[in-house]
Design a protein around this motif. Structure first.
Motif, PDB file in Angstrom:
ATOM      1  N   GLY B 174       0.749  30.742  -1.863  1.00 55.92           N
ATOM      2  CA  GLY B 174      -0.074  30.784  -3.073  1.00 55.92           C
ATOM      3  C   GLY B 174      -0.093  32.179  -3.691  1.00 55.92           C
ATOM      4  N   PHE B 175      -0.091  33.204  -2.819  1.00 57.56           N
ATOM      5  CA  PHE B 175      -0.037  34.586  -3.308  1.00 57.56           C
ATOM      6  C   PHE B 175       1.278  34.835  -4.051  1.00 57.56           C
ATOM      7  N   HIS B 176       2.366  34.253  -3.545  1.00 56.98           N
ATOM      8  CA  HIS B 176       3.659  34.375  -4.233  1.00 56.98           C
ATOM      9  C   HIS B 176       3.612  33.678  -5.589  1.00 56.98           C
ATOM     10  N   VAL B 177       2.986  32.492  -5.637  1.00 52.12           N
ATOM     11  CA  VAL B 177       2.864  31.785  -6.914  1.00 52.12           C
ATOM     12  C   VAL B 177       2.072  32.653  -7.893  1.00 52.12           C
ATOM     13  N   PHE B 178       0.981  33.243  -7.377  1.00 56.20           N
ATOM     14  CA  PHE B 178       0.126  34.100  -8.207  1.00 56.20           C
ATOM     15  C   PHE B 178       0.911  35.285  -8.777  1.00 56.20           C
ATOM     16  N   THR B 179       1.640  36.004  -7.919  1.00 56.28           N
ATOM     17  CA  THR B 179       2.429  37.145  -8.422  1.00 56.28           C
ATOM     18  C   THR B 179       3.521  36.655  -9.372  1.00 56.28           C
ATOM     19  N   GLY B 180       4.062  35.461  -9.089  1.00 64.48           N
ATOM     20  CA  GLY B 180       5.071  34.884  -9.987  1.00 64.48           C
ATOM     21  C   GLY B 180       4.484  34.651 -11.372  1.00 64.48           C
ATOM     22  N   VAL B 181       3.265  34.104 -11.419  1.00 59.07           N
ATOM     23  CA  VAL B 181       2.608  33.859 -12.712  1.00 59.07           C
ATOM     24  C   VAL B 181       2.395  35.181 -13.445  1.00 59.07           C
ATOM     25  N   ILE B 182       1.949  36.200 -12.698  1.00 59.72           N
ATOM     26  CA  ILE B 182       1.708  37.519 -13.314  1.00 59.72           C
ATOM     27  C   ILE B 182       3.018  38.077 -13.901  1.00 59.72           C
ATOM     28  N   THR B 183       4.091  38.069 -13.115  1.00 60.96           N
ATOM     29  CA  THR B 183       5.370  38.603 -13.638  1.00 60.96           C
ATOM     30  C   THR B 183       5.857  37.768 -14.815  1.00 60.96           C
ATOM     31  N   ASN B 184       5.665  36.449 -14.740  1.00 63.30           N
ATOM     32  CA  ASN B 184       6.067  35.608 -15.873  1.00 63.30           C
ATOM     33  C   ASN B 184       5.302  35.987 -17.135  1.00 63.30           C
ATOM     34  N   ILE B 185       3.999  36.292 -16.984  1.00 63.79           N
ATOM     35  CA  ILE B 185       3.202  36.689 -18.151  1.00 63.79           C
ATOM     36  C   ILE B 185       3.718  38.024 -18.706  1.00 63.79           C
ATOM     37  N   VAL B 186       4.027  38.969 -17.793  1.00 65.47           N
ATOM     38  CA  VAL B 186       4.555  40.268 -18.240  1.00 65.47           C
ATOM     39  C   VAL B 186       5.850  40.067 -19.035  1.00 65.47           C
ATOM     40  N   ILE B 187       6.747  39.241 -18.487  1.00 63.27           N
ATOM     41  CA  ILE B 187       8.028  39.007 -19.164  1.00 63.27           C
ATOM     42  C   ILE B 187       7.806  38.291 -20.491  1.00 63.27           C
ATOM     43  N   LEU B 188       6.849  37.345 -20.513  1.00 57.36           N
ATOM     44  CA  LEU B 188       6.547  36.641 -21.771  1.00 57.36           C
ATOM     45  C   LEU B 188       6.108  37.626 -22.852  1.00 57.36           C
ATOM     46  N   ILE B 189       5.239  38.577 -22.460  1.00 55.92           N
ATOM     47  CA  ILE B 189       4.780  39.586 -23.431  1.00 55.92           C
ATOM     48  C   ILE B 189       5.965  40.417 -23.926  1.00 55.92           C
ATOM     49  N   MET B 190       6.876  40.771 -22.992  1.00 56.92           N
ATOM     50  CA  MET B 190       8.065  41.539 -23.393  1.00 56.92           C
ATOM     51  C   MET B 190       8.942  40.737 -24.353  1.00 56.92           C
TER      52      MET B 190
END
Lengths: 113, 229
Positions: B174-190
């Protein structure tokens, strides 16, 4: 010459990633999962399949799903030979560890009995 | 003489003769593969220890009994249904991620944005489901170091280890999913800020995509060894 080479590589990458293929892989994954559910909810409770062979089939189906995810979604099938083997051969440590620890676990089971 | 010199000066072009990566992938992507390999070792260590514990105990909690509720809908009698929904969500979000990568190859910014948003929603839905499941199991009496008093098996250490490893392994996932969501949001903003449009390549989407698929891959194994076997 160099530009042409890059272009070819690009074409290969596209070949593995078409939308049609993505959905095809999705339906394979969904189908395999549905099959696992069929075994767990129907075949084993009805006694059509024992727990031992059932577990063996689960592991085979899981490895099949892992293959589809790594090969197509993670694109490893279309990478260079060196990268493919570099990643896959390293997994032998996992196989070794499985054999080691499950043997140990079985021994403990007999010992505790 | 001149031919000898030209032979020496001849430029070799095969994969391992230098001047270019023999793996034919960009540095960051190769490093992502190496990271994922190390992460695969971490997850397999946890799962193999789980297997060793399960092999060594006289009794082990039956997954069809432990996981038989649909939180908020039915308390018991539906083994595998809820985890089936979770598996479907994660596979689906993996598909939307590949579709984002595919759109990136065509430099179609708008499509990348929408598929990334779909992927993030999928990740959040999965995390929500996991929170519901953890809460339910906690109410039943399962937690790190505890199991329900109603457990009938003779080997209570087995039930204890099941509880410990279930929360540790699904928690780590679940922690991996959480960090995955965070990185996905960062990339989306980029993506929204046209960073990749200017760079001329959406390779970064591919790299977070690799991570996201790996998280899905781990779930495939967690699902089999906790819920099916």
């Amino acid at each position: 010459m160099s530009a042409e080479h890059t272009h070819n590589e690009h074409a290969i990458e596209h070949e593995g990633m078409s939308k049609k293929k993505i959905w095809l892989v999705f339906f394979y994954l969904l189908g395999i999962t549905a099959l696992e559910f069929f075994i767990a909810l129907y075949m084993i409770p009805k006694g059509l399949l024992g727990h031992g062979p059932g577990n063996f089939i689960y592991v085979v189906l899981t490895l099949a799903k892992a293959f589809y995810i790594v090969a197509y979604f993670m694109h490893l099938k279309f990478e260079k030979f060196a990268l493919k083997t570099g990643i896959l051969v390293s997994l032998v440590f996992i196989v070794y560890f499985i054999i080691l620890l499950l043997t140990e676990g079985s021994y403990l089971y007999l010992h505790m009995n | 003489m001149s031919t000898t010199v030209s032979k020496l000066d001849e430029i070799k072009t095969d994969a391992w003769s230098g001047g270019k990566s023999p793996f034919g992938v960009e540095y960051g992507k190769l490093m992502m593969w190496f990271f994922l390999l190390s992460d695969a070792f971490t997850f397999s260590s946890l799962l193999i220890f789980y297997g060793a514990q399960r092999f060594s105990k006289l009794t082990w909690p039956d997954p069809d009994i432990v996981f038989q509720s649909i939180p908020g809908v039915a308390d018991h009698g539906y083994p595998l249904v809820f985890v089936g929904i979770m598996t479907f969500i994660l596979i689906m979000s993996s598909v939307t991620m590949v579709l984002a990568v595919e759109a990136g190859h065509r430099n179609a910014k708008k499509e990348v944005v929408w598929w990334m948003i779909a992927t993030i929603i999928g990740g959040l839905m999965f995390l929500g489901c996991q929170a519901l499941e953890w809460t339910h199991l906690h109410h039943e009496g399962y937690w790190w170091g505890s199991f329900p008093a109603s457990y009938t098996g003779v080997d209570t250490i087995g039930a204890l280890q099941f509880a410990n490893l279930f929360f540790t392994i699904t928690g780590f996932h679940g922690f991996h999913v959480f960090t995955g969501v965070i990185t996905n949001i960062v990339i989306l903003i980029m993506v929204l800020n046209n960073v990749f449009q200017k760079r001329g390549s959406y390779l970064m989407v591919e790299k977070v995509g690799l991570y996201w698929h790996f998280v899905d891959l781990v779930w495939v194994f967690v699902f089999t060894f906790f819920y099916l076997v």
